[in-house]
Design an enzyme around this catalytic site. Sequence first.
Site, PDB file in Angstrom:
ATOM      1  N   CYS B  58     -38.162   3.111   6.435  1.00 33.05           N
ATOM      2  CA  CYS B  58     -38.147   2.187   5.305  1.00 33.05           C
ATOM      3  C   CYS B  58     -36.815   1.473   5.201  1.00 33.05           C
ATOM      4  O   CYS B  58     -36.666   0.545   4.420  1.00 33.05           O
ATOM      5  CB  CYS B  58     -38.427   2.931   4.005  1.00 33.05           C
ATOM      6  N   CYS B 132     -34.800  -1.474  -3.965  1.00 35.86           N
ATOM      7  CA  CYS B 132     -34.922  -0.756  -2.704  1.00 35.86           C
ATOM      8  C   CYS B 132     -33.639  -0.056  -2.317  1.00 35.86           C
ATOM      9  O   CYS B 132     -33.652   0.883  -1.548  1.00 35.86           O
ATOM     10  CB  CYS B 132     -35.342  -1.709  -1.596  1.00 35.86           C
TER      11      CYS B 132
END
Lengths: 430, 220
Positions: B58, B132
């Site tokens: 990710c 994020c």
Amino acid sequence: MKTPSTIYLDHAATTPLDPRVKAAMEPYLDAADYFGNPSAIYRLGRVAKEALWEARVTISSILGCRPEEILFTGSGTESDNLAVLGIARAYKAKGTHLITSTIEHHAVLHAMEHLEKKEGFSVTALPVDEYGRVAPKDLAAALTPETTLVSLMFANNEIGTILPIAEYVRVIRDWKKEHGRGPNEAPFLHTDACQAAGYIDLNVTKLGVDLLTINGSKIYGPKGTGVLYVRRGLRPQPIIFGGGQEMGFRSGTENVSGIVGLATALRLAHEEREAESARLVPLRDRLIAGILDRVPKVVLNGHPTERLPNNVNVSILDIEGEAVLLYLDEDGISAATGSACDSASLDPSHVILAIGRPYEFAHASIRFTLGRSTTAADIDYVLEKLPPIVQILRQISPVSIEMDGTVTGAKTAFVDMGRPHWEKNIKATK
Amino acid sequence: MDTPLKEPNAEVVNQHTKQQWVYSDVVKDHFFHPRNLLLDAVAPGQFDAEGMVGSPACGDVMYVWIKVDKATERITEFKWKTFGCGSAIASSSMFSIMTTENDGLTLEDALKIRPQDVMLRLGGLPNRKIHCSVLIDKAFKKAVNEYFRSTGQHARIQVDGARVIDKRLNITDHDIEEAVLEGAKTLEEVQKKLKVGVGDPDAIPDIEQLIRFYSEKYYG
């Protein structure tokens, strides 16, 4: 703070305007004699029209086609859109199947996705090998009587791999012969040559493609200019309507200065193509070899030899691309990454994933694209600065990914309760 | 000259030098000079607890090591390592400062630090980076849970499941998971199903993070 001079290694993103191109454009921007609308009948209009025609002739002589086969657009993206949307819609009665590849530019992919979602087309995105090439036999197998357009790029913008377009042309020709279809019948082949321009021969007659995209801003020309070569006999449906300019295929008053600049830029790129390629290949290979030699745990993305003379793309494992770019920028080096963190969409590079690399490799990818300003000293400077940057970031990073490529993209996201399921491949530094 | 339009993802401009950088000066400072970074190998018993979140797939991994004063529950040491972009590294560094400055926060107070608080101290982050890259608080939470576990304080362990996200409508992360499974991919689509965050705009960063999380989890 020191202000290092910029070493620009992002030529695949865009190129600076060549002073010779600027000089050619200037009269059409400044002088009172050259502002006319090319559609007008009086002298000012005729002067502008003449300039457009000359630009068309210049470009057609380089592409080996007729001037009437050159359409001026506002960008490479617009050319790709016109090719994909225009051909698909115009030949919809003949079929609704389109073929492309998983490594295409979003200008092609997203246009095709739109057709698939909104207009009832079906799209086959052909897979690529570990270097980013579509196998001609895969194309042959994907063609159906319903197929109207195949769009495969000439050279990839991220990893620099050059695709064997001539082989795809042959596959489609053979298929047409077998099915008794003539050259003006589907399927047609479009190629996005935005990155190839300036490095590969773009003679469309020799190549045999039906449509080809060029972007002015990638060849030291002005931004906001593009070309779509459309072979005579093909009639893409316009995506911009209005006064019927560009033979009705692309309305809107022509960007005369831009078009003159684009033609000049393409002529220069064509004239200097062989010498520039010969100059850049050794520099490219010096950079690749230097990085592989000086930085541990690096993989080259793209083909080692079948690649653009100006493209270097490596995945530097265990660190994230944007962080590397920030450090490089501090040293005055401009480069690019396929990491999600650097994209507006926060998606990692679809190209790095398409060549079979895991997500981790996409986040770690760094692209250097060389150009006319690049010197051997620039390459050596990068090779001097990059290893310590990698060392620092690896010191900060808690992950260590294996080189064997068995790491599969994790479906586990970042706020997971447990640990990632592929954690056998990650050794936390303890 | 007119003031240029300020778009949400615009670069940060230094008021004095007019120099532009993607991040604020504070972010830049912490990125290039990270504080409390763990550099050496960890000896057994050197820290009281550790926690990790994320995955290199990710693009972000945060690892946290903490040392806690048993009597006062103040954090005496906070070390970290981070795989990620500029803001991920800078926010980890800033979080380590926030938890240890002025003799250290108590675990209870440190657990109250939200990503927004870190962002504020950093002088802002580009919009798309907020959800994020500020994950260090989650890694810290895991470390604290490990501390509670190892000290036998099981009742104090905080579990993320069934967390209330929208306080006005009492919508939990499980509701958002359901919405994503039903095909919602964007904030707008989730809001169509749940009206989540409409009356509680503060919840939106959390909601967006959960949408991303569940989308990746189920659709990869």
